[in-house]
Design an enzyme around this catalytic site. Structure first.
Site, short mmCIF file in Angstrom:
data_model
loop_
_atom_site.label_atom_id
_atom_site.label_comp_id
_atom_site.label_asym_id
_atom_site.label_seq_id
_atom_site.Cartn_x
_atom_site.Cartn_y
_atom_site.Cartn_z
N VAL A 178 7.46 10.55 -4.48
CA VAL A 178 7.48 11.58 -3.43
C VAL A 178 8.01 11.05 -2.10
O VAL A 178 8.34 11.83 -1.21
CB VAL A 178 6.08 12.21 -3.20
CG1 VAL A 178 5.61 12.98 -4.41
CG2 VAL A 178 5.05 11.17 -2.75
N ASN B 133 -1.12 15.93 -2.71
CA ASN B 133 -2.22 15.05 -3.13
C ASN B 133 -1.80 13.59 -3.29
O ASN B 133 -2.63 12.69 -3.16
CB ASN B 133 -2.82 15.58 -4.44
CG ASN B 133 -3.75 14.57 -5.09
OD1 ASN B 133 -4.90 14.43 -4.70
ND2 ASN B 133 -3.24 13.83 -6.08
N SER C 189 -8.96 12.43 4.24
CA SER C 189 -10.02 11.55 3.76
C SER C 189 -11.08 11.44 4.85
O SER C 189 -10.77 11.61 6.03
CB SER C 189 -9.45 10.15 3.49
OG SER C 189 -10.49 9.21 3.30
N TYR D 262 -3.87 3.41 6.18
CA TYR D 262 -4.35 4.56 5.40
C TYR D 262 -5.06 5.55 6.31
O TYR D 262 -4.81 6.76 6.28
CB TYR D 262 -5.30 4.05 4.31
CG TYR D 262 -5.88 5.11 3.40
CD1 TYR D 262 -5.15 5.59 2.31
CD2 TYR D 262 -7.16 5.61 3.60
CE1 TYR D 262 -5.70 6.55 1.46
CE2 TYR D 262 -7.71 6.56 2.75
CZ TYR D 262 -6.97 7.03 1.68
OH TYR D 262 -7.51 7.98 0.85
N ALA D 263 -5.96 5.03 7.14
CA ALA D 263 -6.76 5.89 8.02
C ALA D 263 -5.88 6.62 9.02
O ALA D 263 -6.07 7.82 9.28
CB ALA D 263 -7.81 5.05 8.73
N LYS E 248 -4.04 9.36 7.20
CA LYS E 248 -4.92 10.49 6.85
C LYS E 248 -5.30 11.29 8.09
O LYS E 248 -5.44 12.52 8.01
CB LYS E 248 -6.16 9.98 6.11
CG LYS E 248 -5.88 9.44 4.72
CD LYS E 248 -5.27 10.50 3.81
CE LYS E 248 -5.10 10.02 2.38
NZ LYS E 248 -4.43 11.01 1.51
N1 NAD Z 1 -10.64 8.60 -4.58
C1 NAD Z 1 -11.16 8.74 -3.38
O1 NAD Z 1 -12.29 8.28 -3.15
C2 NAD Z 1 -10.40 9.44 -2.28
C3 NAD Z 1 -11.09 9.65 -1.07
C4 NAD Z 1 -10.42 10.32 -0.05
C5 NAD Z 1 -9.12 10.75 -0.24
N2 NAD Z 1 -8.48 10.51 -1.41
C6 NAD Z 1 -7.11 10.98 -1.52
O2 NAD Z 1 -6.99 11.82 -2.65
C7 NAD Z 1 -5.67 11.72 -3.17
C8 NAD Z 1 -5.74 11.40 -4.66
O3 NAD Z 1 -6.40 10.15 -4.79
P1 NAD Z 1 -6.99 9.61 -6.16
O4 NAD Z 1 -8.28 8.97 -5.83
O5 NAD Z 1 -6.92 10.62 -7.21
O6 NAD Z 1 -5.96 8.40 -6.41
P2 NAD Z 1 -5.24 7.89 -7.75
O7 NAD Z 1 -4.62 6.60 -7.40
O8 NAD Z 1 -6.20 7.94 -8.87
O9 NAD Z 1 -4.14 9.01 -7.96
C9 NAD Z 1 -3.09 9.15 -7.03
C10 NAD Z 1 -1.85 9.53 -7.79
O10 NAD Z 1 -0.76 9.58 -6.82
C11 NAD Z 1 0.35 8.95 -7.43
N3 NAD Z 1 1.28 8.47 -6.43
C12 NAD Z 1 1.07 7.45 -5.55
N4 NAD Z 1 2.18 7.23 -4.83
C13 NAD Z 1 3.10 8.13 -5.26
C14 NAD Z 1 4.44 8.37 -4.92
N5 NAD Z 1 5.06 7.65 -3.98
N6 NAD Z 1 5.10 9.36 -5.57
C15 NAD Z 1 4.49 10.09 -6.54
N7 NAD Z 1 3.22 9.89 -6.90
C16 NAD Z 1 2.53 8.91 -6.27
C17 NAD Z 1 -0.24 7.83 -8.25
O11 NAD Z 1 0.69 7.36 -9.23
C18 NAD Z 1 -1.47 8.47 -8.84
O12 NAD Z 1 -1.22 9.09 -10.08
C19 NAD Z 1 -4.95 10.65 -2.35
O13 NAD Z 1 -4.19 11.27 -1.34
C20 NAD Z 1 -6.11 9.88 -1.76
O14 NAD Z 1 -5.74 9.22 -0.58
C21 NAD Z 1 -9.10 9.88 -2.45
#
Ligand code: NAD
Length: 252
Positions: A61, A87, A138, A151-152, A155
């Site tokens: 992306v 996402n 987040s 990251y922070a 977000k």
């Molecule tokens: N897991 C948590 O505790 C948490 C907390 C707050 C926010 N988030 C946010 O939620 C969202 C999803 O997180 P998650 O925990 O499911 O993470 P994850 O790593 O399990 O899934 C994220 C997905 O995004 C894909 N991705 C990453 N970079 C990419 C790119 N450049 N192009 C296309 N795809 C890409 C990854 O391959 C992965 O499949 C993220 O934005 C994350 O920052 C997660």
């Protein structure tokens, strides 16, 4: 499986949908009747897409032109675009003094700049009224937490992007919202969740006393994208078990 069918006839794009919150979100929309385009740089997105009955697109992306490629694939799959869920995201952030230029740029590119670019490409295709965008912020974009600088900051930018875009497109009948998850059990957090002191710290700081499952985030994303949230616009909704509302000091 949800018994609701709020997205029959609708077309939904979910980025970062190979696994984690994105995969659960794609499944939720598909279960509610949507045609879903699942975008991810991991080829396993094709398997995830097959398992939820959607269309997969392997794509970084953060690459220039990603927005146009996503629009093209969504229109080819469903002939329209109603909802965009921004996402895709990466962790791996560090304390500022330990961060190199490359990682700072990459983390902010994926977690923030790509959202602006993809949204810019998708916006003209969203129905007016009726289009909806949900962004992933987040809890770490809302308050400080040591060692997560890039990251922070990205977000926090997602939250402001959500407000900014609202000021620009809400009058067209396009709603833009975000969620701020607490700790969710996904591959992104798998390493941290193997560290008992991290788990204890986060669980102790969360009034509900637990971490959560991706489906609990997906349900709120679907709510915000749906007509059930028809007058909700520009918010970043914490989905965090109370972490932001009442952070406890550990062992209080
Ligand atoms: N897991 C948590 O505790 C948490 C907390 C707050 C926010 N988030 C946010 O939620 C969202 C999803 O997180 P998650 O925990 O499911 O993470 P994850 O790593 O399990 O899934 C994220 C997905 O995004 C894909 N991705 C990453 N970079 C990419 C790119 N450049 N192009 C296309 N795809 C890409 C990854 O391959 C992965 O499949 C993220 O934005 C994350 O920052 C997660």
């Amino acid at each position: 499986m949800s018994t609701m069918h709020r997205f029959e006839g609708k077309s939904v794009i979910v980025t970062g949908a190979a696994r984690g919150i994105g995969a659960a979100t794609a499944k939720r929309f598909a279960d509610e009747g949507a045609k879903v385009l699942l975008v991810d740089l991991l080829p396993e997105v094709l398997e995830t897409a097959k398992s939820v009955g959607g269309q997969g697109l392997v794509l970084d992306v953060a690459l220039p032109g990603a927005g146009d490629a996503i629009v093209e694939a969504a229109l080819a799959h469903a002939g329209r675009i109603d909802v965009l869920v921004n996402n895709a995201g990466v962790g791996g952030s560090k304390h500022l003094l330990k961060s190199d230029d490359e990682s700072l740029s990459r983390i902010i590119d994926i977690n923030l700049i790509s959202l602006l670019r993809i949204t810019r490409a998708v916006l003209p295709h969203l129905p007016q009224p009726g289009g909806s965008i949900v962004n992933l912020s987040s809890i770490f974009g809302m308050v400080g937490y040591p060692g997560t600088t890039a990251y922070a900051v990205a977000k926090a930018g997602v939250t402001q992007f959500t407000q900014q875009l609202t000021s620009e497109v809400a009058h067209l009948g396009i709603r833009v919202n975000a969620i701020a998850p607490g700790v969710v059990v996904t591959p992104m957090t798998a390493g941290h969740l193997q560290n008992p002191s991290y788990v204890k710290l986060m669980v102790d700081s969360t009034p509900m006393g637990r971490v959560c499952q991706p489906e609990e985030q997906a349900a709120v994303i679907a709510f915000l994208a749906s007509e059930d949230a028809s007058f909700v616009c520009g918010v970043t909704l914490p989905v965090d078990g109370g972490y932001l509302a009442a952070r406890y000091t550990p062992n209080y």
